[in-house]
Design a protein around this motif. Structure first.
Motif, PDB file in Angstrom:
ATOM      1  N   ILE A 282       2.696   5.161  -6.021  1.00 29.81           N
ATOM      2  CA  ILE A 282       2.727   6.545  -5.547  1.00 29.81           C
ATOM      3  C   ILE A 282       3.126   7.504  -6.655  1.00 29.81           C
ATOM      4  N   ASP A 283       4.138   7.150  -7.422  1.00 34.51           N
ATOM      5  CA  ASP A 283       4.661   8.055  -8.445  1.00 34.51           C
ATOM      6  C   ASP A 283       4.783   7.311  -9.776  1.00 34.51           C
ATOM      7  N   PRO A 284       3.728   7.304 -10.600  1.00 38.25           N
ATOM      8  CA  PRO A 284       3.738   6.526 -11.848  1.00 38.25           C
ATOM      9  C   PRO A 284       4.944   6.756 -12.754  1.00 38.25           C
TER      10      PRO A 284
ATOM     11  N   TRP B  87       0.816  -1.212   0.000  1.00 44.48           N
ATOM     12  CA  TRP B  87       0.000   0.000   0.000  1.00 44.48           C
ATOM     13  C   TRP B  87       0.845   1.255   0.000  1.00 44.48           C
ATOM     14  N   HIS B  88       0.271   2.292  -0.568  1.00 50.69           N
ATOM     15  CA  HIS B  88       0.868   3.631  -0.568  1.00 50.69           C
ATOM     16  C   HIS B  88       0.822   4.233   0.837  1.00 50.69           C
ATOM     17  N   GLU B  89      -0.329   4.059   1.499  1.00 56.10           N
ATOM     18  CA  GLU B  89      -0.540   4.536   2.862  1.00 56.10           C
ATOM     19  C   GLU B  89      -1.842   3.918   3.359  1.00 56.10           C
ATOM     20  N   LEU B  90      -1.889   3.577   4.630  1.00 55.21           N
ATOM     21  CA  LEU B  90      -3.099   2.982   5.193  1.00 55.21           C
ATOM     22  C   LEU B  90      -3.838   4.016   6.044  1.00 55.21           C
ATOM     23  N   TYR B  91      -5.093   4.249   5.690  1.00 57.96           N
ATOM     24  CA  TYR B  91      -6.003   5.154   6.406  1.00 57.96           C
ATOM     25  C   TYR B  91      -7.404   4.652   6.118  1.00 57.96           C
ATOM     26  N   ASP B  92      -8.455   5.399   6.424  1.00 56.78           N
ATOM     27  CA  ASP B  92      -9.812   4.870   6.336  1.00 56.78           C
ATOM     28  C   ASP B  92     -10.127   4.280   4.972  1.00 56.78           C
ATOM     29  N   TRP B  93      -9.874   5.048   3.905  1.00 57.50           N
ATOM     30  CA  TRP B  93     -10.229   4.590   2.569  1.00 57.50           C
ATOM     31  C   TRP B  93      -9.410   3.368   2.158  1.00 57.50           C
ATOM     32  N   SER B  94      -8.086   3.451   2.300  1.00 54.73           N
ATOM     33  CA  SER B  94      -7.254   2.333   1.848  1.00 54.73           C
ATOM     34  C   SER B  94      -7.416   1.101   2.740  1.00 54.73           C
TER      35      SER B  94
ATOM     36  N   THR C 253       2.192  -4.133   3.406  1.00 56.50           N
ATOM     37  CA  THR C 253       3.094  -3.043   3.770  1.00 56.50           C
ATOM     38  C   THR C 253       2.401  -1.692   3.625  1.00 56.50           C
ATOM     39  N   ASP C 254       2.956  -0.689   4.290  1.00 55.74           N
ATOM     40  CA  ASP C 254       2.450   0.688   4.270  1.00 55.74           C
ATOM     41  C   ASP C 254       3.647   1.602   4.037  1.00 55.74           C
ATOM     42  N   ALA C 255       3.687   2.261   2.858  1.00 60.06           N
ATOM     43  CA  ALA C 255       4.849   3.074   2.494  1.00 60.06           C
ATOM     44  C   ALA C 255       4.801   4.483   3.057  1.00 60.06           C
ATOM     45  N   GLY C 256       3.698   4.862   3.683  1.00 63.09           N
ATOM     46  CA  GLY C 256       3.614   6.209   4.228  1.00 63.09           C
ATOM     47  C   GLY C 256       3.793   7.287   3.176  1.00 63.09           C
ATOM     48  N   PHE C 257       3.331   7.001   1.943  1.00 64.16           N
ATOM     49  CA  PHE C 257       3.452   7.907   0.797  1.00 64.16           C
ATOM     50  C   PHE C 257       4.907   8.318   0.520  1.00 64.16           C
ATOM     51  N   ASP C 258       5.800   7.356   0.675  1.00 66.77           N
ATOM     52  CA  ASP C 258       7.221   7.575   0.407  1.00 66.77           C
ATOM     53  C   ASP C 258       7.617   6.643  -0.738  1.00 66.77           C
ATOM     54  N   THR C 259       8.012   7.206  -1.879  1.00 67.75           N
ATOM     55  CA  THR C 259       8.307   6.383  -3.048  1.00 67.75           C
ATOM     56  C   THR C 259       9.485   5.441  -2.809  1.00 67.75           C
ATOM     57  N   ALA C 260      10.521   5.924  -2.123  1.00 70.71           N
ATOM     58  CA  ALA C 260      11.676   5.067  -1.845  1.00 70.71           C
ATOM     59  C   ALA C 260      11.270   3.904  -0.947  1.00 70.71           C
ATOM     60  N   ARG C 261      10.414   4.196   0.005  1.00 69.27           N
ATOM     61  CA  ARG C 261       9.953   3.142   0.912  1.00 69.27           C
ATOM     62  C   ARG C 261       9.081   2.134   0.171  1.00 69.27           C
TER      63      ARG C 261
END
Length: 354
Positions: free
Chosen positions: A120-122, A62-69, A91-99
């Motif tokens: 996160i970054d196409p 996942w890009h980030e985990l919150y209500d929607w995701s 996994t949860d990348a916390g909106f970090d492309t490197a992660r």
């Protein structure tokens, strides 16, 4: 929809939300694909038995985990269980492309048959997912495709929502709350992000074409939701008689609400996108929020898992699958939460809805 980490790195670009559409805009996929209803993708009993006997595994990156995701993730998990596919990593990348790249590399050690992910970054994601593609992993993406990847060869499909439908329903809800006339402030996402751009453009087109007595008197671009309060203050300073404000998702809507409360403004109605507890509570308590528009997030996850299974069977899958949107008001908030998230709303929302 938590986009802050991504938005902070985005350049300011002219987007579809700032453009005029001569004709009604249509939902299109990341590469201009026509949408196909998610419900059209089915697996036969024989397909399911074949999948169950295959010993397949899946990883959720996942890009980030919150209500929607979280709702998307739960839909995918439940469908994978139904199909007998074991989930070996999440996994949860916390909106970090490197992660996110590191996450893909980490889960590849588990040798998954499937990866479901939101890139996160196409433009740079080819280097993120290339190792999985080269290993024969079936890739299913949410919302975004990977630039340089070919549908049917490098990935199975992209699953998203009917983006025009979301913006259109937001416009209808705000117009109805305003009695079909008045002045609107339009806060759009001023970045090159197709999901929000299409939703914003659909809202603007609907107001301008279907409601002749409603005028968008001010348009303000937003890149970071942390700036929503300043944008709302400027909007209302120049137009203190605004009857309505559109916000592109729930986080900036809360900033708008803060300004309206500071000004003791109980007149201006607000419509936003994505279910959110504080916004729902304001709506239920007769505040400024007129309605919240949501997609069927849980079904996005179900569809992604089902599409991945179809890919394992080498069944053709359309390139862009979409779920429906719904307008949630004070009269249907519990049912709307269930339809979107496949779970009950928070207890505070349930109590306020009684």
């Amino acid at each position: 929809m938590k986009l802050r980490a991504l938005l902070a790195a985005m350049p300011l670009l002219a987007t579809s939300a700032t453009m005029a559409f001569a004709e009604q805009p249509k939902t299109v996929g990341p590469n201009g694909e026509a949408p196909t209803p998610a419900a059209s993708l089915t697996l036969s009993d024989a397909d399911i038995e074949t999948i169950k006997s295959g010993g397949h595994t899946a990883a959720l990156v996942w890009h980030e985990l919150y209500d929607w995701s979280n709702a998307v993730a739960q839909g995918a998990k439940d469908e994978f269980v139904r199909l007998g596919i074991e989930i070996v990593a999440e996994t949860d990348a916390g909106f970090d492309t490197a992660r996110q790249k590191a996450d893909v590399e980490t889960v590849m050690a588990r040798e998954p048959s499937i990866i479901v992910s939101l890139p996160i970054d196409p433009p740079t994601a080819k280097s993120v997912y290339g190792v999985a593609r080269d290993a024969g992993v079936k890739l299913v993406f949410i919302d975004n495709a990977v630039e340089g990847f070919t549908h049917g060869e490098d990935y199975t499909t992209v699953v998203s929502a009917d983006l025009f439908q979301i913006g259109n329903k937001a416009a209808i809800a705000l117009a109805e709350a305003m009695g079909g006339k008045g002045k609107v402030g339009y806060m759009f996402h001023d970045a090159d992000f197709p999901v929000t751009n299409q939703r914003d453009g659909a809202f603007k087109w609907t107001i301008e074409n279907d409601y002749p007595e409603i005028e968008i008197v001010i348009e303000s671009g937003m890149t970071d939701p942390a700036n929503a309060e300043n944008i709302a203050s400027a909007m209302l300073s120049r137009n203190p008689d605004l009857d309505g404000i559109y916000t592109p998702w729930a986080e900036p809507a809360l900033g708008v609400l803060s300004v309206l409360r500071q000004q003791s403004n109980d007149h201006t109605r607000v419509v936003t996108i994505d279910l959110n507890e504080p916004a729902a509570l304001d709506m239920l308590k007769g505040g400024n929020i007129a309605a919240i528009v949501a997609d069927e997030a849980y079904q996005i996850g179900v569809t992604a898992a089902r599409a991945a299974a179809a890919g394992l069977l080498d069944k053709p899958v359309e390139p862009f699958l979409v779920v429906d949107a719904l307008s949630v008001g004070s009269d249907n908030v519990v049912d709307g939460w269930m339809q979107s998230m496949n779970r009950q709303p928070p207890e505070t929302v349930k109590a306020a809805a009684r």
